[in-house]
Design an enzyme around this catalytic site. Structure first.
Site, PDB file in Angstrom:
ATOM      1  N   GLU A   1       0.855  -1.185   0.000  1.00 21.67           N
ATOM      2  CA  GLU A   1       0.000   0.000   0.000  1.00 21.67           C
ATOM      3  C   GLU A   1       0.899   1.245   0.000  1.00 21.67           C
ATOM      4  O   GLU A   1       1.974   1.241   0.640  1.00 21.67           O
ATOM      5  CB  GLU A   1      -0.853  -0.018   1.272  1.00 21.67           C
TER       6      GLU A   1
ATOM      7  N   ASN B   1      -6.918   6.311  -1.676  1.00 26.38           N
ATOM      8  CA  ASN B   1      -5.831   5.376  -1.396  1.00 26.38           C
ATOM      9  C   ASN B   1      -6.063   4.217  -2.356  1.00 26.38           C
ATOM     10  O   ASN B   1      -6.999   3.433  -2.150  1.00 26.38           O
ATOM     11  CB  ASN B   1      -5.899   4.923   0.072  1.00 26.38           C
TER      12      ASN B   1
ATOM     13  N   LYS C   1      -9.416   2.138  -1.857  1.00 32.32           N
ATOM     14  CA  LYS C   1      -9.616   1.604  -0.504  1.00 32.32           C
ATOM     15  C   LYS C   1     -10.949   2.051   0.098  1.00 32.32           C
ATOM     16  O   LYS C   1     -11.259   3.251   0.150  1.00 32.32           O
ATOM     17  CB  LYS C   1      -8.471   2.053   0.398  1.00 32.32           C
TER      18      LYS C   1
ATOM     19  N   GLU D   1      -6.025   8.704   7.615  1.00 32.00           N
ATOM     20  CA  GLU D   1      -6.541   8.323   6.291  1.00 32.00           C
ATOM     21  C   GLU D   1      -7.921   8.918   6.044  1.00 32.00           C
ATOM     22  O   GLU D   1      -8.232   9.287   4.903  1.00 32.00           O
ATOM     23  CB  GLU D   1      -6.585   6.798   6.159  1.00 32.00           C
TER      24      GLU D   1
ATOM     25  N   CYS E   1      -4.860  -2.980   2.760  1.00 31.84           N
ATOM     26  CA  CYS E   1      -4.597  -2.870   4.186  1.00 31.84           C
ATOM     27  C   CYS E   1      -5.773  -3.185   5.109  1.00 31.84           C
ATOM     28  O   CYS E   1      -6.139  -4.322   5.266  1.00 31.84           O
ATOM     29  CB  CYS E   1      -3.997  -1.492   4.492  1.00 31.84           C
TER      30      CYS E   1
ATOM     31  N   ASN F   1       0.333  -1.049   5.388  1.00 32.31           N
ATOM     32  CA  ASN F   1       1.216  -0.326   6.312  1.00 32.31           C
ATOM     33  C   ASN F   1       0.572  -0.501   7.679  1.00 32.31           C
ATOM     34  O   ASN F   1      -0.432   0.172   7.978  1.00 32.31           O
ATOM     35  CB  ASN F   1       1.288   1.167   5.987  1.00 32.31           C
TER      36      ASN F   1
HETATM   37  N1  ING Z   1      -3.249   0.276   8.644  1.00 30.34           N
HETATM   38  C1  ING Z   1      -3.695  -0.532   9.709  1.00 30.34           C
HETATM   39  C2  ING Z   1      -4.305  -1.856   9.288  1.00 30.34           C
HETATM   40  O1  ING Z   1      -5.502  -2.039   9.207  1.00 30.34           O
HETATM   41  C3  ING Z   1      -4.695  -0.676  11.884  1.00 30.34           C
HETATM   42  C4  ING Z   1      -4.582   0.199  10.663  1.00 30.34           C
HETATM   43  C5  ING Z   1      -3.563  -0.971  12.621  1.00 30.34           C
HETATM   44  C6  ING Z   1      -5.896  -1.217  12.235  1.00 30.34           C
HETATM   45  C7  ING Z   1      -3.660  -1.804  13.766  1.00 30.34           C
HETATM   46  C8  ING Z   1      -6.011  -2.056  13.350  1.00 30.34           C
HETATM   47  C9  ING Z   1      -4.891  -2.338  14.123  1.00 30.34           C
HETATM   48  O2  ING Z   1      -3.494  -2.772   9.087  1.00 30.34           O
HETATM   49  C10 ING Z   1      -3.884   0.703   7.517  1.00 30.34           C
HETATM   50  N2  ING Z   1      -3.170   1.496   6.692  1.00 30.34           N
HETATM   51  O3  ING Z   1      -5.047   0.413   7.277  1.00 30.34           O
END
Ligand code: ING
Length: 313
Positions: free
Chosen positions: A47, A110, A127, A146, A172, A197
């Site tokens: 991503e 995104n 996304k 985001e 993601c 990410n």
């Molecule tokens: N990053 C994370 C993901 O869903 C996140 C956001 C991190 C959600 C940790 C829940 C726990 O992997 C992105 N860019 O969506």
């Protein structure tokens, strides 16, 4: 005739904010060439693979934000990637920040594209599940904006015919939602490609931090098995601008088994020979939607739960 697709999970280590597009594209080209040398039909990049994960910062000036976006795809910076892929006869999947004029206004998504071995864009996705928050939240060790910088994707979850099979894209956070895989599963998807990410630390739920890698694999393995599809998940990994991001890039078979994985937090290629016909071992039996799935009853269960008064205690 078996339909083997050899896929390269092209994981990236950290991209510094100061890293220029040409510097990043040079890294992508090295991974693309390595994928070709290992017999890959396509390479999957993460991503937002052209820049650092900029939603970790709060920006007020739109010109600062827009510096992270691509106004065209291929853009001048990514044209060398398209040219080399075509020269080598290898496809790729690329995540990037898309800035476009659509419906008479400027839009920001995104996004991810799937490019075939002839260098044509065979599929595009924007996304849908944007995690995090829209306003500045200074209590956080780092932001996750985001919802501030992107619109919700408006293309749905399409599937595309490419590389001899049916391919789908997501990005993601999408991978955490079963609907993502099911909407593509109902369209017969055989390989889902995604980049991510993912910070180790999730400020609203620090108690989950130690499970970051477990949850990453869990959601992709379950999505693969429950929809009889291959899933390729590729990280932007490592400590990027002070934020630890998980690696754990993996290729998952329709059985739910892990068949390839990265083991570092840097630029690394994991390769898997994927038999698309293996999907049928699940699509035609356990997850034969036409024979075993009962959507006409699902709404009733929800209604019944709502309509039935709680038992007298
Ligand atoms: N990053 C994370 C993901 O869903 C996140 C956001 C991190 C959600 C940790 C829940 C726990 O992997 C992105 N860019 O969506």
């Amino acid at each position: 005739m078996t339909r083997i697709v050899t896929v390269g999970a092209a994981q990236l280590g950290p991209i510094a904010r100061a890293e220029t597009r040409p510097q990043v594209v040079k890294r992508l080209l090295e991974l693309l060439r390595a994928a070709k040398s290992h017999g890959c039909d396509l390479a999957v990049f993460p991503e937002l693979a052209l820049t650092t994960f900029f939603p970790r910062w709060y920006f007020e000036r739109q010109d600062e934000i827009d510096a992270f976006f691509e106004r065209a795809m291929p853009s001048a910076a990514t044209q060398p990637l398209f040219d080399e892929a075509k020269r080598l006869g290898i496809g790729f999947c690329l995540g990037y920040a898309e800035l476009c004029e659509e419906d008479g206004r400027t839009r920001r998504f995104n996004s991810a594209i799937l490019v075939d071995q002839a260098g044509r864009i065979a599929g595009k996705y924007r996304k849908v599940h944007l995690p995090g928050h829209a306003g500045h939240e200074p209590w956080r060790r780092f932001q996750h904006l985001e919802k501030r910088y992107f619109e919700t994707g408006n293309l749905g979850f399409p599937v595309f015919r490419a590389f001899g099979g049916i391919f789908g894209l997501c990005i993601c956070n999408d991978r955490r939602w079963p609907e993502t895989y099911r909407v593509m599963g109902l369209q017969g998807v055989e390989m889902v490609l995604l980049g991510y990410n993912t910070p180790v630390h999730n400020p609203p739920a620090p108690e989950h931090d130690n499970l970051a890698n477990f949850h990453n694999a869990l959601v992709m393995q379950s999505g693969a098995y429950q929809n009889g599809t291959w899933v390729v998940g590729v990280a932007k990994a490592g400590c990027e601008e002070g934020v630890e991001q998980i690696g754990n890039s993996i290729v998952v078979a329709p059985s739910g088994e892990l068949v390839a994985a990265c083991s570092t937090l840097g630029d690394e290629l994991a390769v898997a020979r994927c038999d698309l016909d293996l999907c049928n071992s699940y699509k035609n039996t356990v997850f034969n939607f036409a024979r075993h799935r009962e959507p006409q009853h699902y709404g009733l269960i929800v209604e019944r739960k709502g309509a039935v008064p709680p038992p007298e205690v």
